[in-house]
Motif scaffolding. Structure first.
Motif, PDB file in Angstrom:
ATOM      1  N   LYS A  93      12.330 -18.298  59.845  1.00 42.47           N
ATOM      2  CA  LYS A  93      13.312 -19.299  60.230  1.00 42.47           C
ATOM      3  C   LYS A  93      14.700 -18.698  60.127  1.00 42.47           C
ATOM      4  N   LEU A  94      15.629 -19.237  60.893  1.00 44.62           N
ATOM      5  CA  LEU A  94      17.024 -18.823  60.847  1.00 44.62           C
ATOM      6  C   LEU A  94      17.808 -19.881  60.095  1.00 44.62           C
ATOM      7  N   CYS A  95      18.601 -19.425  59.124  1.00 41.40           N
ATOM      8  CA  CYS A  95      19.365 -20.325  58.266  1.00 41.40           C
ATOM      9  C   CYS A  95      20.788 -19.800  58.103  1.00 41.40           C
ATOM     10  N   ALA A  96      21.634 -20.592  57.470  1.00 42.41           N
ATOM     11  CA  ALA A  96      22.999 -20.177  57.171  1.00 42.41           C
ATOM     12  C   ALA A  96      23.045 -19.278  55.942  1.00 42.41           C
ATOM     13  N   ASP A  97      22.059 -19.409  55.050  1.00 38.28           N
ATOM     14  CA  ASP A  97      22.007 -18.618  53.822  1.00 38.28           C
ATOM     15  C   ASP A  97      20.544 -18.387  53.454  1.00 38.28           C
ATOM     16  N   SER A  98      20.298 -17.553  52.473  1.00 37.24           N
ATOM     17  CA  SER A  98      18.924 -17.176  52.117  1.00 37.24           C
ATOM     18  C   SER A  98      18.114 -18.325  51.531  1.00 37.24           C
ATOM     19  N   GLU A  99      18.753 -19.361  51.051  1.00 40.85           N
ATOM     20  CA  GLU A  99      18.067 -20.525  50.488  1.00 40.85           C
ATOM     21  C   GLU A  99      17.946 -21.668  51.492  1.00 40.85           C
ATOM     22  N   CYS A 100      18.546 -21.511  52.656  1.00 43.97           N
ATOM     23  CA  CYS A 100      18.583 -22.573  53.675  1.00 43.97           C
ATOM     24  C   CYS A 100      19.150 -23.865  53.097  1.00 43.97           C
ATOM     25  N   SER A 101      20.171 -23.720  52.260  1.00 42.32           N
ATOM     26  CA  SER A 101      20.726 -24.877  51.561  1.00 42.32           C
ATOM     27  C   SER A 101      21.974 -25.449  52.224  1.00 42.32           C
ATOM     28  N   HIS A 102      22.537 -24.753  53.190  1.00 41.67           N
ATOM     29  CA  HIS A 102      23.727 -25.243  53.891  1.00 41.67           C
ATOM     30  C   HIS A 102      23.358 -25.644  55.317  1.00 41.67           C
ATOM     31  N   PRO A 103      23.858 -26.771  55.778  1.00 42.51           N
ATOM     32  CA  PRO A 103      23.547 -27.157  57.153  1.00 42.51           C
ATOM     33  C   PRO A 103      24.196 -26.206  58.162  1.00 42.51           C
ATOM     34  N   ILE A 104      23.445 -25.945  59.221  1.00 43.15           N
ATOM     35  CA  ILE A 104      23.907 -25.073  60.298  1.00 43.15           C
ATOM     36  C   ILE A 104      24.737 -25.878  61.291  1.00 43.15           C
ATOM     37  N   LEU A 105      24.241 -27.067  61.589  1.00 41.85           N
ATOM     38  CA  LEU A 105      24.913 -27.892  62.587  1.00 41.85           C
ATOM     39  C   LEU A 105      24.545 -29.349  62.395  1.00 41.85           C
ATOM     40  N   ILE A 106      25.300 -30.187  63.060  1.00 39.18           N
ATOM     41  CA  ILE A 106      24.981 -31.601  63.136  1.00 39.18           C
ATOM     42  C   ILE A 106      24.579 -31.871  64.584  1.00 39.18           C
ATOM     43  N   ALA A 107      23.494 -32.587  64.747  1.00 42.19           N
ATOM     44  CA  ALA A 107      23.001 -32.923  66.083  1.00 42.19           C
ATOM     45  C   ALA A 107      22.827 -34.432  66.168  1.00 42.19           C
ATOM     46  N   GLN A 108      22.807 -34.933  67.385  1.00 42.81           N
ATOM     47  CA  GLN A 108      22.574 -36.355  67.605  1.00 42.81           C
ATOM     48  C   GLN A 108      21.273 -36.522  68.381  1.00 42.81           C
ATOM     49  N   ALA A 109      20.472 -37.495  67.946  1.00 43.81           N
ATOM     50  CA  ALA A 109      19.173 -37.736  68.585  1.00 43.81           C
ATOM     51  C   ALA A 109      19.360 -38.318  69.974  1.00 43.81           C
ATOM     52  N   LEU A 110      18.707 -37.709  70.950  1.00 44.00           N
ATOM     53  CA  LEU A 110      18.734 -38.173  72.334  1.00 44.00           C
ATOM     54  C   LEU A 110      17.710 -39.268  72.583  1.00 44.00           C
ATOM     55  N   GLN A 111      16.686 -39.294  71.729  1.00 41.62           N
ATOM     56  CA  GLN A 111      15.598 -40.254  71.892  1.00 41.62           C
ATOM     57  C   GLN A 111      14.921 -40.467  70.550  1.00 41.62           C
ATOM     58  N   ASP A 112      14.101 -41.483  70.459  1.00 40.65           N
ATOM     59  CA  ASP A 112      13.298 -41.710  69.260  1.00 40.65           C
ATOM     60  C   ASP A 112      12.247 -40.616  69.165  1.00 40.65           C
ATOM     61  N   TYR A 113      11.927 -40.239  67.928  1.00 43.23           N
ATOM     62  CA  TYR A 113      10.843 -39.282  67.700  1.00 43.23           C
ATOM     63  C   TYR A 113       9.983 -39.814  66.571  1.00 43.23           C
ATOM     64  N   TYR A 114       8.700 -39.982  66.862  1.00 45.73           N
ATOM     65  CA  TYR A 114       7.740 -40.466  65.872  1.00 45.73           C
ATOM     66  C   TYR A 114       6.837 -39.298  65.488  1.00 45.73           C
ATOM     67  N   PRO A 115       6.859 -38.884  64.225  1.00 46.41           N
ATOM     68  CA  PRO A 115       6.119 -37.685  63.822  1.00 46.41           C
ATOM     69  C   PRO A 115       4.609 -37.848  63.884  1.00 46.41           C
ATOM     70  N   GLY A 116       3.956 -36.709  64.151  1.00 47.05           N
ATOM     71  CA  GLY A 116       2.498 -36.679  64.207  1.00 47.05           C
ATOM     72  C   GLY A 116       1.862 -36.484  62.844  1.00 47.05           C
ATOM     73  N   ASP A 117       2.593 -35.903  61.910  1.00 45.15           N
ATOM     74  CA  ASP A 117       2.084 -35.729  60.547  1.00 45.15           C
ATOM     75  C   ASP A 117       3.267 -35.600  59.588  1.00 45.15           C
ATOM     76  N   CYS A 118       2.969 -35.420  58.317  1.00 41.14           N
ATOM     77  CA  CYS A 118       3.995 -35.496  57.279  1.00 41.14           C
ATOM     78  C   CYS A 118       4.924 -34.284  57.211  1.00 41.14           C
ATOM     79  N   ARG A 119       4.709 -33.249  58.006  1.00 44.13           N
ATOM     80  CA  ARG A 119       5.647 -32.125  58.054  1.00 44.13           C
ATOM     81  C   ARG A 119       6.916 -32.506  58.805  1.00 44.13           C
TER      82      ARG A 119
END
Length: 128
Positions: free
Chosen positions: A31-57
């Motif tokens: 994965k690509l992250c801002a830091d080695s711990e992936c603790s800082h957000p890379i960006l803010i995005a806005q949802a274009l549509q509803d998304y209903y997950p297929g599983d708990c991941r």
């Protein structure tokens, strides 16, 4: 007899398989992250549509919500990102980080470059 039946039923309910608390298949090895711990957000995005997950991941997203993106999975053409949605549903609790298809959001604010490549672990795809 009723006590034995209650005990057997209680043990079965505790040991019955569920989606929560188990390892799920990996979506990516990197994965690509801002830091080695992936603790800082890379960006803010806005949802274009509803998304209903297929599983708990994955996390549910409603159209118009802001999503804080912490990682971009690398191996599958950047199809999935990892992030969180904060809204009144979570109240005072921290938002849960999960995956979602990158195609259901659009970037609104770049925060930090996703320049650190990190190997994923089994915990990246573990269902709690």
């Amino acid at each position: 007899m009723a006590c034995k039946l209650w005990f057997v039923l209680s043990v079965w309910l505790l040991l019955a398989p569920s989606e929560a608390g188990r390892q799920m298949p990996k979506l990516s090895d990197k994965k690509l992250c801002a830091d080695s711990e992936c603790s800082h957000p890379i960006l803010i995005a806005q949802a274009l549509q509803d998304y209903y997950p297929g599983d708990c991941r994955f996390i549910p997203i409603r159209q118009g919500q802001l999503v804080y993106v912490y990682a971009m999975l690398k191996d599958r053409g950047n199809l999935f990102w990892a992030g969180s949605v904060q809204d009144s549903y979570y109240g005072q609790q921290e938002a849960r980080i999960g995956h979602f298809p990158s195609s259901v959001v659009e970037e609104t604010h770049a925060l930090m470059p996703a320049s650190t490549e990190v190997k994923t672990t089994k915990w990246d795809f573990y269902c709690y």
